[in-house]
Design a protein around this motif. Structure first.
Motif, mmCIF file in Angstrom:
data_model
loop_
_atom_site.group_PDB
_atom_site.id
_atom_site.type_symbol
_atom_site.label_atom_id
_atom_site.label_comp_id
_atom_site.label_asym_id
_atom_site.label_seq_id
_atom_site.Cartn_x
_atom_site.Cartn_y
_atom_site.Cartn_z
ATOM 1 N N GLN A 48 -4.903 13.921 -31.799
ATOM 2 C CA GLN A 48 -3.754 13.074 -32.141
ATOM 3 C C GLN A 48 -3.764 11.769 -31.338
ATOM 4 N N GLU A 49 -4.112 11.864 -30.058
ATOM 5 C CA GLU A 49 -4.169 10.666 -29.217
ATOM 6 C C GLU A 49 -5.240 9.694 -29.703
ATOM 7 N N LEU A 50 -6.383 10.225 -30.136
ATOM 8 C CA LEU A 50 -7.441 9.364 -30.654
ATOM 9 C C LEU A 50 -7.021 8.696 -31.960
ATOM 10 N N ARG A 51 -6.294 9.399 -32.797
ATOM 11 C CA ARG A 51 -5.796 8.795 -34.047
ATOM 12 C C ARG A 51 -4.804 7.667 -33.730
ATOM 13 N N ILE A 52 -3.937 7.890 -32.760
ATOM 14 C CA ILE A 52 -2.980 6.856 -32.348
ATOM 15 C C ILE A 52 -3.723 5.650 -31.787
ATOM 16 N N LYS A 53 -4.737 5.916 -30.976
ATOM 17 C CA LYS A 53 -5.525 4.837 -30.383
ATOM 18 C C LYS A 53 -6.241 4.038 -31.468
ATOM 19 N N LEU A 54 -6.778 4.722 -32.477
ATOM 20 C CA LEU A 54 -7.437 4.025 -33.580
ATOM 21 C C LEU A 54 -6.454 3.103 -34.301
ATOM 22 N N ILE A 55 -5.257 3.584 -34.539
ATOM 23 C CA ILE A 55 -4.242 2.754 -35.200
ATOM 24 C C ILE A 55 -3.939 1.517 -34.358
ATOM 25 N N ASP A 56 -3.796 1.695 -33.052
ATOM 26 C CA ASP A 56 -3.570 0.555 -32.156
ATOM 27 C C ASP A 56 -4.738 -0.430 -32.210
ATOM 28 N N CYS A 57 -5.950 0.098 -32.220
ATOM 29 C CA CYS A 57 -7.139 -0.755 -32.266
ATOM 30 C C CYS A 57 -7.217 -1.518 -33.586
ATOM 31 N N ILE A 58 -6.878 -0.877 -34.664
ATOM 32 C CA ILE A 58 -6.895 -1.545 -35.968
ATOM 33 C C ILE A 58 -5.942 -2.734 -35.955
ATOM 34 N N LYS A 59 -4.782 -2.551 -35.381
ATOM 35 C CA LYS A 59 -3.786 -3.620 -35.349
ATOM 36 C C LYS A 59 -4.243 -4.811 -34.516
ATOM 37 N N ASN A 60 -5.114 -4.580 -33.511
ATOM 38 C CA ASN A 60 -5.519 -5.647 -32.597
ATOM 39 C C ASN A 60 -6.948 -6.133 -32.788
ATOM 40 N N PHE A 61 -7.718 -5.493 -33.653
ATOM 41 C CA PHE A 61 -9.133 -5.807 -33.817
ATOM 42 C C PHE A 61 -9.325 -7.131 -34.543
ATOM 43 N N LYS A 62 -10.326 -7.913 -34.069
ATOM 44 C CA LYS A 62 -10.680 -9.173 -34.711
ATOM 45 C C LYS A 62 -12.162 -9.123 -35.069
ATOM 46 N N PHE A 63 -12.511 -9.623 -36.240
ATOM 47 C CA PHE A 63 -13.886 -9.604 -36.714
ATOM 48 C C PHE A 63 -14.667 -10.856 -36.332
ATOM 49 N N ASN A 64 -14.313 -11.522 -35.282
ATOM 50 C CA ASN A 64 -14.981 -12.751 -34.874
ATOM 51 C C ASN A 64 -16.458 -12.494 -34.558
ATOM 52 N N GLY A 65 -17.337 -13.054 -35.364
ATOM 53 C CA GLY A 65 -18.763 -12.981 -35.098
ATOM 54 C C GLY A 65 -19.428 -11.658 -35.405
ATOM 55 N N ILE A 66 -18.709 -10.715 -35.951
ATOM 56 C CA ILE A 66 -19.287 -9.406 -36.252
ATOM 57 C C ILE A 66 -19.803 -9.434 -37.686
ATOM 58 N N THR A 67 -21.102 -9.183 -37.832
ATOM 59 C CA THR A 67 -21.681 -9.219 -39.172
ATOM 60 C C THR A 67 -21.692 -7.845 -39.816
ATOM 61 N N SER A 68 -21.821 -6.789 -39.011
ATOM 62 C CA SER A 68 -21.859 -5.438 -39.561
ATOM 63 C C SER A 68 -20.990 -4.507 -38.723
ATOM 64 N N VAL A 69 -20.015 -3.905 -39.358
ATOM 65 C CA VAL A 69 -19.129 -2.970 -38.672
ATOM 66 C C VAL A 69 -19.928 -1.781 -38.152
ATOM 67 N N TYR A 70 -20.855 -1.288 -38.966
ATOM 68 C CA TYR A 70 -21.623 -0.108 -38.582
ATOM 69 C C TYR A 70 -22.538 -0.387 -37.394
ATOM 70 N N ASP A 71 -23.124 -1.586 -37.354
ATOM 71 C CA ASP A 71 -23.944 -1.947 -36.190
ATOM 72 C C ASP A 71 -23.085 -2.071 -34.944
ATOM 73 N N TYR A 72 -21.905 -2.629 -35.112
ATOM 74 C CA TYR A 72 -20.980 -2.801 -33.989
ATOM 75 C C TYR A 72 -20.562 -1.446 -33.410
ATOM 76 N N LEU A 73 -20.306 -0.477 -34.288
ATOM 77 C CA LEU A 73 -19.853 0.830 -33.843
ATOM 78 C C LEU A 73 -21.002 1.752 -33.453
ATOM 79 N N ASN A 74 -22.223 1.357 -33.768
ATOM 80 C CA ASN A 74 -23.403 2.186 -33.483
ATOM 81 C C ASN A 74 -23.325 3.541 -34.173
#
Length: 75
Positions: A48-74
């Motif tokens: 549950q804490e990880l799901r909450i953290k993901l929601i927080d990250c989604i709200k604050n995430f910026k795609f500046n300079g990121i070409t591939s989400v999958y490469d970024y997340l490894n």
């Protein structure tokens, strides 16, 4: 799932689209579930804490300079 769709879902979720947020939680659920094991046992509170953290990250995430989400997340 391609990067364009993920970016669109992120942008929609950031704007308050609940369905987009739900889709992102479904997409990333396997990673969250995998990381919710502590000492070999599934920990519901951690999950549950990880799901909450993901929601927080989604709200604050910026795609500046990121070409591939999958490469970024490894993943």
């Amino acid at each position: 799932m391609d990067d364009k769709l993920i970016k669109e879902l992120f942008q929609s979720a950031k704007k308050g689209n609940e369905k987009a947020l739900e889709q992102l939680l479904i997409i990333f659920n396997p990673i969250i579930y995998k990381n919710s094991y502590i000492n070999g046992e599934f920990d519901e509170d951690c999950y549950q804490e990880l799901r909450i953290k993901l929601i927080d990250c989604i709200k604050n995430f910026k795609f500046n300079g990121i070409t591939s989400v999958y490469d970024y997340l490894n993943i």
